[in-house]
Design a protein around this motif. Structure first.
Motif, PDB file in Angstrom:
ATOM      1  N   SER A 224       0.859  -1.190   0.000  1.00  0.00           N
ATOM      2  CA  SER A 224       0.000   0.000   0.000  1.00  0.00           C
ATOM      3  C   SER A 224       0.889   1.231   0.000  1.00  0.00           C
ATOM      4  O   SER A 224       1.540   1.529   1.008  1.00  0.00           O
ATOM      5  N   ARG A 252      -2.786  -2.107  -3.180  1.00  0.00           N
ATOM      6  CA  ARG A 252      -4.058  -1.647  -2.602  1.00  0.00           C
ATOM      7  C   ARG A 252      -3.790  -0.375  -1.826  1.00  0.00           C
ATOM      8  O   ARG A 252      -3.079  -0.389  -0.828  1.00  0.00           O
ATOM      9  N   TYR A 253      -4.336   0.740  -2.268  1.00  0.00           N
ATOM     10  CA  TYR A 253      -4.116   2.005  -1.567  1.00  0.00           C
ATOM     11  C   TYR A 253      -5.401   2.807  -1.569  1.00  0.00           C
ATOM     12  O   TYR A 253      -5.824   3.313  -2.597  1.00  0.00           O
ATOM     13  N   ASP A 260      -6.361   1.473   5.233  1.00  0.00           N
ATOM     14  CA  ASP A 260      -5.244   0.717   4.640  1.00  0.00           C
ATOM     15  C   ASP A 260      -4.565  -0.145   5.696  1.00  0.00           C
ATOM     16  O   ASP A 260      -4.219  -1.309   5.451  1.00  0.00           O
ATOM     17  N   TYR A 271       2.257  -1.122   4.527  1.00  0.00           N
ATOM     18  CA  TYR A 271       1.893   0.256   4.168  1.00  0.00           C
ATOM     19  C   TYR A 271       3.171   1.080   4.251  1.00  0.00           C
ATOM     20  O   TYR A 271       3.871   1.035   5.268  1.00  0.00           O
TER      21      TYR A 271
END
Ligand code: FDP
Length: 340
Positions: A224, A252-253, A260, A271
């Protein structure tokens, strides 16, 4: 004659399919686990209840934001120069009011206020809070969150609050957590003995234990990061992104730190918000964003660093200090760091 509920002839209430158990309510959980806490005075428990109550009010406002013209900016900016959204301001008021009423808090640090708020000299606790994180997502009905850190003051209660009470390292946190206003609303917190997650049941107006003893997978396949900023990332971060692509990891962000983080906590992932040209020290705030999530991550078996060292060991010099932030599954954070 009255029959005992344990009578073997009666079906056990627990196994009855007519009335399925709704589980442990947050209040009961806090009470049952109060004794684990080093300072088992009940004050911290009250503080957690106050946070839960304020979050329910904020949840209500978030849910009806589109209906009552609560979206959008108020025209002012917060301490870090970002546009303040109406809901940011409202959430700040709700949390400040709830925490002021309880009397347990001597000082409150908020993303929305330049200086700390002096509350009650008798209070034993300092709170750092981001009342509504991910505010750029408010207008588009995407998940947002509240992040909180709780510290015990160093100076004696009843005396004026000192700078050293407030500028404590993350490792001194006695509790921390977040509320995620998402498809369902969740409160996740730790008091240093593991992480537990509670889901809000709106028709009962109560949080129930839904994710006991949460553990972050040691490994994962989700990264992320705001890749749109890649040209201004340090080369090692760009190399790490390339590594993720070579490994065909999933990007995936959401752009909402709490959301997140929460996804990666459940599914495994990392992240990263590194230094950028615009934010050479990183964008995220140490005191009321990174420290809390770092504490939760570590308690769940994950890891949090600034790319070099443990987030919880960073010396805090000012309220709104920023840091680079790597958080998530232990092995993934270590791999990202290994790029230099
Ligand atoms: P926001 O600016 O919308 O409040 O806290 C800052 C934060 O959101 C985080 O929630 C989020 O992860 C990050 O900034 C998003 O920043 P970018 O838009 O630069 O990716």
């Amino acid at each position: 004659m009255q029959r005992s509920i344990n009578n073997t002839n009666t079906p056990s209430i627990e196994s009855s399919r007519i009335a399925l158990s709704i589980g442990t309510a947050l209040d009961r959980f806090i009470k049952n686990n109060q004794a684990q806490f080093q300072y088992a005075s009940g004050e911290l428990s009250q503080l957690l209840r106050d946070i839960a109550l304020a979050s329910k009010v904020v949840n209500r406002e978030v849910n009806k934001a589109g209906l009552i013209d609560m979206m959008g900016a108020v025209g002012s900016q917060n301490t870090t120069g970002e546009d303040q959204q109406k809901l940011d301001v409202l959430a700040n008021i709700r949390f400040t009011r709830a925490l002021a009423k309880g009397g347990e808090v001597c000082a409150l640090v908020s993303e929305e206020s330049e200086f700390f708020v002096d509350l009650n000299n008798e209070g034993q606790y300092v709170i750092a809070i981001d009342p509504l994180d991910g505010s750029s997502n408010i207008d588009v009905n995407v998940s947002i969150g509240t992040i909180f850190s709780i510290y015990r003051r160093k100076s004696p209660a009843g005396t004026p609050i000192q700078e050293s009470d407030i500028l404590q390292k993350g490792s001194a946190q006695v509790a921390a957590g977040y509320v995620l206003y998402g498809a369902s609303t969740m409160l996740v917190y730790t008091t240093g003995t593991g992480v537990n997650g509670f889901t809000y049941e709106p028709s009962l107006g109560e949080y129930f234990l839904s994710h006991p003893n949460m553990k972050m997978p040691e490994d994962g396949k989700i990264y992320s990061i705001n890749e749109g900023l890649a040209n201004s990332f340090p080369q090692p971060v760009r190399d790490y992104i390339q590594y993720c692509k070579d490994k065909t990891y999933t990007a995936r962000y959401i752009g909402s730190l709490v959301a997140d983080f929460h996804r990666n906590l459940l599914k495994g992932g990392v992240y990263v918000y590194p230094a950028t040209a615009k934010f050479p020290n990183g964008k995220l705030r140490l005191m009321y964003e990174c420290n809390a999530l770092a504490f939760v991550a570590e308690q769940a078996g994950g890891k949090a660093t600034d790319g070099k060292g443990r987030i919880l060991d960073i010396q805090l010099n000012e309220l709104h200090q920023r840091t680079a932030f790597y958080v998530g599954s232990k092995n993934m954070v270590e791999k990202a760091e290994s790029f230099g």
